[in-house]
Design an enzyme around this catalytic site. Structure first.
Site, mmCIF file in Angstrom:
data_model
loop_
_atom_site.group_PDB
_atom_site.id
_atom_site.type_symbol
_atom_site.label_atom_id
_atom_site.label_comp_id
_atom_site.label_asym_id
_atom_site.label_seq_id
_atom_site.Cartn_x
_atom_site.Cartn_y
_atom_site.Cartn_z
ATOM 1 C CB SER A 106 -0.897 0.019 1.248
ATOM 2 O OG SER A 106 -0.089 0.066 2.425
ATOM 3 N N GLY A 107 2.142 1.128 0.260
ATOM 4 C CA GLY A 107 3.012 2.295 0.381
ATOM 5 C C GLY A 107 2.916 2.970 1.732
ATOM 6 C CB THR A 108 1.461 1.889 4.997
ATOM 7 O OG1 THR A 108 0.174 1.558 4.469
ATOM 8 C CG2 THR A 108 1.299 2.472 6.393
ATOM 9 C CG ASN A 139 0.327 8.833 12.736
ATOM 10 O OD1 ASN A 139 1.437 8.812 13.260
ATOM 11 N ND2 ASN A 139 -0.112 7.873 11.928
ATOM 12 C CG ASP A 140 -2.601 12.964 16.216
ATOM 13 O OD1 ASP A 140 -3.202 11.978 15.739
ATOM 14 O OD2 ASP A 140 -2.135 13.003 17.370
ATOM 15 C CB SER A 147 -5.927 6.646 4.678
ATOM 16 O OG SER A 147 -5.501 5.303 4.503
ATOM 17 C CG ASN A 149 -5.196 2.213 2.449
ATOM 18 O OD1 ASN A 149 -4.004 1.935 2.496
ATOM 19 N ND2 ASN A 149 -6.108 1.545 3.137
ATOM 20 C CG HIS A 196 6.507 -11.159 -46.769
ATOM 21 N ND1 HIS A 196 5.759 -11.879 -45.874
ATOM 22 C CD2 HIS A 196 5.612 -10.543 -47.590
ATOM 23 C CE1 HIS A 196 4.466 -11.726 -46.139
ATOM 24 N NE2 HIS A 196 4.351 -10.910 -47.173
ATOM 25 C CB SER A 326 35.317 -3.785 -33.403
ATOM 26 O OG SER A 326 35.986 -5.014 -33.175
ATOM 27 C CE LYS A 332 31.693 -4.898 -37.000
ATOM 28 N NZ LYS A 332 30.513 -4.360 -36.336
ATOM 29 C CB VAL A 333 31.407 2.978 -37.125
ATOM 30 C CG1 VAL A 333 30.420 3.856 -36.365
ATOM 31 C CG2 VAL A 333 32.777 3.645 -37.191
#
Length: 470
Positions: A106-108, A139-140, A147, A149, A196, A326, A332-333
């Protein structure tokens, strides 16, 4: 023997008892308890910075809104000011948000991490004792009318909406516009189409690239189409969607303030039960990201193969030479930007599975895979945003058309025989093409042997006249 410096600690309490917390951290007992219980993944698996910043926006808006419902203005202002340090990313970068993605679904714990950090930072602003929960309680006061949630899913939506609109959309738009510029530049360059992976009838290089442009235009439309659901916030639903312990009008005031702070048009979710129990909007977002990854994989692979060579491949495009390719083959590139982009696309497709499984696990009134979903969606957005920018700046803008090679392949193609169909029929045309292929001759040579005059052949088989309806 070397000795490590002893970390000074203070004691804080939650409902399960006391916990020792580092003195130089604003988080408290609940965060510390989570750190002890979820030692998973290390630093690279921290809760994403964007989520924490979004939580800061939410907490600031909640504090200011709660003032209208009786929260002491002095406390509200201190909480709002402390939240600014979260919004800026300062406190995240300083290590006050150490929790991993892999915690409660929930990520609480991350919600309480935010409450504790903002609470203690606000106490410090007011000149109080950090850890005392006086005069501000996590909390308060910081979590008032909220919440985990409803706050955590709201923070996900704030973070994702911000990333989509400010990062991904501009990056995709810039790449799309560069491809459009190439399409316009090459509108008259005739080449052989392929179906194709085999030779087909002619198109222009501009037409080919116009397909890529439309794919990304459609991708942008899909992003725009999902945003209205992302702008719906669960805030106000509290624990199970009923809004218990909040006040009438709080959700509307708070979401309006979030919209002001973020600059995005957030609204209160039309149904809190859906907003808490499901993560359908995030699954929808990642669906759009997955389609974008599919489009980019196709576009990038085409460009990679069209640029293959330089002498023994298709060689129709000349890609920028950015770095040696390489450690053993001199000179080579390689098409490294294409390779990086296709790896990103593969990762996004993998993330799609995780997000889908997470979204399907909304049990009863609450989805409990939210950190998994949020981290994968945000990672996909980040990878696609950065990938599009890198591919655009370091590859697409520097691509050149190899006009000589394109013209040679058109001249050598047997599929120009399709232009003879309306004049001599499919079967005779097929015989001419097969004979030319078998004998190593040209279409023109075999057509003349079959009784077609040179003048008619030259009039009928004209690549520039094969680019659209007659």
């Amino acid at each position: 023997m070397s000795s490590s410096k002893k970390v000074e600690k203070r004691q804080e309490n939650d409902t399960l008892g006391p916990m020792e917390v580092p003195m130089d951290r604003f988080y408290g007992a609940q965060t510390m308890r989570c750190l002890v219980n979820f030692q998973i993944g290390g630093e690279e698996e921290r809760m994403p910075r964007q989520i924490i910043q979004a939580m800061g926006i939410l907490k600031k808006a909640a504090a200011e809104s709660n003032q209208e419902f009786g929260l002491d203005p002095k406390l509200s202002t201190a909480i709002s000011n402390a939240a600014d340090d979260v919004i800026s990313g300062k406190l995240y970068d300083e290590g006050h948000f150490p929790l991993p993605i892999w915690q409660t679904g929930s990520g609480t714990q991350s919600n309480m991490n935010t409450n504790e950090v903002i609470g203690n930072r606000a106490i410090e602003i007011l000149g109080g004792v950090i850890g005392s929960k006086n005069p501000i309680h996590p909390n308060d006061h910081v979590n008032m009318s909220q919440s985990s949630n409803d706050t955590f899913p709201s923070a996900i939506h704030i973070a994702v909406a911000t990333a989509l609109t400010k990062d991904l959309r501009p990056a995709v738009t810039a790449l799309r516009d560069s491809l459009q510029a190439k399409s316009s530049e090459w509108k008259d360059i005739i080449k052989i189409g392929r179906t194709h992976t085999q030779d087909a009838v002619p198109i222009t290089l501009g037409q080919e690239f116009s397909g890529y442009v439309q794919q990304l235009t459609n991708g942008l439309s899909r992003i725009d189409a999902v945003l209205p659901r992302v702008y719906q916030l669960a805030l106000g639903g509290t624990a199970v969607g009923t809004g218990l312990n909040t006040r009438r009008g709080f959700a509307e005031k708070c979401v309006k303030r979030i919209a002001q702070l973020s600059g995005l048009p957030f609204v209160v979710a039309p149904n809190f039960f859906e907003a808490l129990a499901s993560r359908d909007a995030m699954v929808e977002v990642h669906g759009a990201l997955n389609v974008l990854a599919v489009s980019l994989m196709k576009i990038t692979n085409d460009i990679r193969f069209l640029g293959s060579g330089p002498r023994c491949g298709l060689g129709e495009l000349m890609l920028p030479e950015n770095e040696p390719g390489s450690s053993i083959m001199p000179g080579k590139v390689n098409p490294t930007q294409c390779e990086a982009m296709t790896m990103i696309c593969a990762q996004v497709m993998g993330n799609q599975v995780a997000v889908s499984v997470g979204g399907a696990n909304g049990h009863f009134e609450l989805n409990v895979f939210k950190p998994l979903i949020a981290s994968n969606v945000l990672r996909s957005i980040k990878l696609l945003s950065d990938g599009c920018t890198s591919f655009n700046c370091n590859c697409v803008k520097g691509i050149k058309a190899n006009k000589e090679k394109l013209a040679q392949i058109v001249h050598d193609s047997l599929m120009l025989v399709t232009a003879l169909n309306p004049h001599i029929g499919y079967d005779k045309s097929a015989l001419i093409a097969k004979t030319a292929h078998k004998n190593g001759t040209t279409l023109k040579e075999e057509a003349i042997k079959a009784g077609i005059s040179e003048k008619d052949f030259n009039d009928w088989v004209r690549p520039e006249k094969m680019l659209g309806p007659s």
